[in-house]
Design an enzyme around this catalytic site. Structure first.
Site, PDB file in Angstrom:
ATOM      1  N   LYS A   1      27.696  53.834  55.070  1.00  0.00           N
ATOM      2  CA  LYS A   1      27.329  54.703  56.186  1.00  0.00           C
ATOM      3  C   LYS A   1      28.180  54.389  57.413  1.00  0.00           C
ATOM      4  O   LYS A   1      28.727  55.286  58.041  1.00  0.00           O
ATOM      5  CB  LYS A   1      25.851  54.519  56.526  1.00  0.00           C
ATOM      6  CG  LYS A   1      24.922  54.637  55.332  1.00  0.00           C
ATOM      7  CD  LYS A   1      25.031  55.985  54.621  1.00  0.00           C
ATOM      8  CE  LYS A   1      24.059  56.064  53.446  1.00  0.00           C
ATOM      9  NZ  LYS A   1      24.202  57.321  52.697  1.00  0.00           N
TER      10      LYS A   1
ATOM     11  N   TYR B   1      13.419  55.905  53.041  1.00  0.00           N
ATOM     12  CA  TYR B   1      14.464  56.403  52.138  1.00  0.00           C
ATOM     13  C   TYR B   1      13.949  56.491  50.694  1.00  0.00           C
ATOM     14  O   TYR B   1      13.521  55.480  50.128  1.00  0.00           O
ATOM     15  CB  TYR B   1      15.661  55.446  52.233  1.00  0.00           C
ATOM     16  CG  TYR B   1      16.716  55.578  51.174  1.00  0.00           C
ATOM     17  CD1 TYR B   1      17.376  56.790  50.957  1.00  0.00           C
ATOM     18  CD2 TYR B   1      17.099  54.472  50.400  1.00  0.00           C
ATOM     19  CE1 TYR B   1      18.362  56.895  49.983  1.00  0.00           C
ATOM     20  CE2 TYR B   1      18.089  54.571  49.436  1.00  0.00           C
ATOM     21  CZ  TYR B   1      18.708  55.782  49.228  1.00  0.00           C
ATOM     22  OH  TYR B   1      19.687  55.887  48.259  1.00  0.00           O
TER      23      TYR B   1
ATOM     24  N   ILE C   1      21.904  49.206  57.296  1.00  0.00           N
ATOM     25  CA  ILE C   1      23.139  49.877  56.863  1.00  0.00           C
ATOM     26  C   ILE C   1      23.610  50.963  57.826  1.00  0.00           C
ATOM     27  O   ILE C   1      24.712  51.450  57.695  1.00  0.00           O
ATOM     28  CB  ILE C   1      23.024  50.451  55.422  1.00  0.00           C
ATOM     29  CG1 ILE C   1      22.069  51.644  55.347  1.00  0.00           C
ATOM     30  CG2 ILE C   1      22.623  49.375  54.427  1.00  0.00           C
ATOM     31  CD1 ILE C   1      22.126  52.360  54.003  1.00  0.00           C
TER      32      ILE C   1
ATOM     33  N   ASP D   1      17.024  46.310  56.261  1.00  0.00           N
ATOM     34  CA  ASP D   1      18.133  47.169  55.873  1.00  0.00           C
ATOM     35  C   ASP D   1      18.779  47.660  57.160  1.00  0.00           C
ATOM     36  O   ASP D   1      18.173  48.409  57.932  1.00  0.00           O
ATOM     37  CB  ASP D   1      17.567  48.335  55.043  1.00  0.00           C
ATOM     38  CG  ASP D   1      18.632  49.315  54.612  1.00  0.00           C
ATOM     39  OD1 ASP D   1      19.555  49.573  55.402  1.00  0.00           O
ATOM     40  OD2 ASP D   1      18.532  49.859  53.502  1.00  0.00           O
TER      41      ASP D   1
END
Lengths: 482, 482
Positions: A276, A152, A239, A237
């Site tokens: 998300k 990302y 998410i 992460d």
């Protein structure tokens, strides 16, 4: 009198461009913002496929809100709570909020004997704030985190910009579907050693953005062994945990370190968010779940810089403690994402475009356009991207913006638009690819008609096109940017 | 297997105590949290007078919310906006929010030909986040801001902790009612030069926390000349602007640099918030208003780490664009603060306690207890504070926690409690002072009865005690800290 500001009056951070906004990832957003597509009002505009938003389940949330007026301190039913909530600013957050988030995190991870302790839930301003906080807690300026590629683009801002921390890419490629191998980790670690850079941790994204893949148990074990042996941190992460829409199931790092493998838990930290999985990026609910008491305590103090509004905490507390709703939402969210993914990748497949086959999560596909490149270089990838964004008028994100070394990959988001807009996007892609393949025709600017014919619906579309969840065709981002 | 985390695995920030929580200011909160007063359930508990909360006008806000159900995306009237708002994450913020905040800032400053441009409104996570952002924008680690004393203890966290920036106290004292003189500024600046510390700016708080005073026009002009001549920044914290409850009127730095004096506006930055003026600390609405384009642009990018929840932006946008409500709120807020101040300082005066006489703003008094000190030292101040907090059971904040060099001053908050609790507090102070003065009695632990007699009400109390605005007797802080 005319005054001139000398640049040295500002900080180095403000004078440099470490924010990372000069990336095709963000440039694509700007191209969209300057000419946003609208089905009727601007049918020739750019379609936003560069934004990983989850717009497929708002009807469920609206239905719940209607049934639960007490969940808001701004309804006559909930108003009595206004004072107490508006004034609450403890950095621990509302107990009910922490309970509800821990509950949701458990349910999203399938209840696999995982428990999250509400007292370890630390708030932050979105995952953006969570990552920065973790970087501030774990590393000094100049120290580094390893990050498997592609990753990302926002990480360059979140973890590096104000902290002075470095990110070292761990190069992965398509030969093994971008698997994170022990070998790649060791190589990156050793290269850092040679460069005299102290590696403080490894950052993984599971499910992966942009790949849409999840890490299997074996890889997770290998990663935990690696960080444990090296005595460095592991930041996970997660998410996109609730976006895993088909088999195999998601495995959280929580499960691995809880039951599966012995390791120093003080080294493990999870970043979570509702942006998300619930589709609430505007609410800025970021979470740090650290197994390390010192990190938890420090991160909590740092959360003062980005606490979640208590108005939002209160709403989330009510919503995510309703187990019936939560279970239905998780189930239906997966179902709708799976349907959208099938339709979209089927459409791509019709013109020979393949996506990473191991993908079963996320709000995007990792699309292989290497066959359309003039040559196998990142320069050619950027040239193709320029055509896609300015002529095909789709804002997709080129692989290079995710630090992918292998040219020709593009991330394309599919859950931030309604069904019709997606069909327009597919239609544009189809025309573009057919034009490319059919080289006899001279190259020209493509123009899209307001009333595009829909492609013949295969059976797979049927239950989808008639679905009630038709997200707004246009991101509101444009409004504030004009 | 037992693992042990080495301290060097964390960052220097996490390993040090730069957060500043080890201060009597925060210790007092902890003392309160461990034994919070409640009129009926814990009448012997500690009364929280260390929290600058504004609880006097919630009835006005609740009334407005009832009348404006469309202001919330969680009411059936406003629900249609839910999707668009929940998904909005542009760091510019909702245009309507910026318009409304600019409108409110203008009205709070009395419309004195001041205009705030909505496009310069930058969000942050409360004033806490705003100050850190400003520090990140303006100064590198090791560089410094001058700050007149006494100043808000949180500045040590906000501006210094993660930025590495220094704060240099500008010593002020009671000989001229803690006025910020040009001489004091020059002295501090020159001392910094001698120490080879680069001064990047001056931070002022107007109205002052903890003094409750405002800066007069002459002082403001002198401050602007100072920073302009030195070519350093001026950061003006105006988060108490709407709490100026009696004459003279508040003068914003905006007015000075707009009409009054020539200066390089690129050097001037305002920090604002709705935590004190509206009493919404939980909503985390912090604002940076910079006249410098580069700072505005950089701060806006940094706001990604602490955006205001769009749910809250939407509510605030509706509320603060209602001019009739805003004007009524500002007027009534001043009236109620003035009444509370009069009653409270009258009560203190009855036992000979004086407060800073130039105070006409804020949610607190700057109380002079130097007459009760054993000796004129900060050590004696701390001893007296220990007695007040543990025996008198009032959490007031000693001057030393505000970097005040002159012993015997205490900040005492008066707007975060209901009328009855304030009377209990006054009664405790009265008993304590009378005991102190009457030295014949042996010192003993004071115990407070559940049914304290109210003191005889002088006329000044009458319209106050019967007011409808009776804030909750107990801060919710305690709940999340248990």
């Amino acid at each position: 009198m005319v005054f001139k500001l000398n640049n040295h009056l500002l900080s180095r951070i403000a004078s440099s461009n470490g924010h990372g906004e000069d990336s095709p990832y963000f440039d694509g957003w700007k191209a969209y913002d300057s000419n946003p597509h609208h089905l009727t009002e601007n049918p020739n505009g750019v379609i936003q496929m560069g934004l990983a938003e989850n717009q497929l389940c708002y009807d469920l949330i609206q239905e719940w809100l209607k049934k639960n007026p007490k969940a808001s301190i701004c309804t006559s039913e909930g108003l009595n709570e206004f004072r107490e909530i508006a004034i609450f600013q403890d950095y621990h957050g509302l107990q009910e909020f922490r309970n509800a988030v821990a509950n949701f995190m458990t349910k999203v991870r399938g209840n696999n004997n995982i428990t999250f302790d509400p007292d370890r839930i630390v708030m932050s301003g979105g995952a953006t704030g969570a990552h920065e906080t973790i970087a501030f807690c774990l590393a000094d300026p100049g120290e580094a985190f390893l990050v498997p590629t592609p990753y990302y683009p926002g990480f360059d801002r979140d973890l590096r910009w104000r902290t002075g921390v470095k990110l070292i890419p761990v190069d992965c490629d398509s030969s093994n579907n971008f698997k994170v191998t022990r070998e790649a980790l060791e190589n990156a670690y050793e290269m850092a050693q040679l460069d005299d850079v102290k590696v403080k941790g490894l950052l993984i994204t599971n499910p992966s953005n942009p790949l849409g893949t999840i890490l299997d148990r074996e890889t997770l074990r290998s990663i935990v062994s690696f960080i444990n042996e090296r005595n460095i941190h592991l930041v996970c992460d997660e998410i996109y945990a609730a976006t895993v829409f088909s088999q195999p199931d998601f495995i959280s790092i929580a499960e691995i370190i809880q039951d599966d493998i012995e390791c120093n838990r003080d080294l493990v930290h999870i970043v979570y968010s509702l942006s998300k999985d619930m589709g609430f990026p505007g609410f800025r609910v970021g979470i740090i779940y650290s197994y390390n008491d010192a990190v938890m305590s420090c991160a909590r103090k740092m959360s003062s810089f980005g606490l979640v509004s208590t108005q939002t905490q209160y709403l989330i507390a009510s919503m995510l403690s309703d187990n019936e709703f939560v279970e239905k939402f998780i189930r239906e969210n997966k179902r709708r994402l799976a349907a959208r993914y099938r339709v979209f990748t089927y459409g791509l497949g019709q013109v020979g475009i393949k996506c990473l086959k191991t993908s079963n999560a996320g709000l995007f596909c990792w699309m292989d356009l290497s066959g359309l490149l003039k040559e196998k270089t990142l320069k050619a990838e950027m040239e193709l991207w320029q055509v896609i964004i300015h002529e095909v008028k789709l804002n997709v994100s080129p692989g290079c913006s995710f630090h992918c070394l292998e040219p020709g990959w593009f991330r394309v988001c599919f859950a931030n638009m309604d069904d019709q807009t997606m069909q327009v996007a597919l239609s544009r892609i189809r025309t573009f690819v057919n034009n490319k393949v059919d080289n006899k025709k001279p190259k020209k600017n493509l123009r899209w008609q307001g009333s595009l014919k829909l492609i013949n619906s295969p059976r797979i579309y049927d239950d989808f096109i008639n679905s009630p969840h038709s997200p707004m065709p246009q991101s509101p981002l444009v409004r504030a940017r004009t």
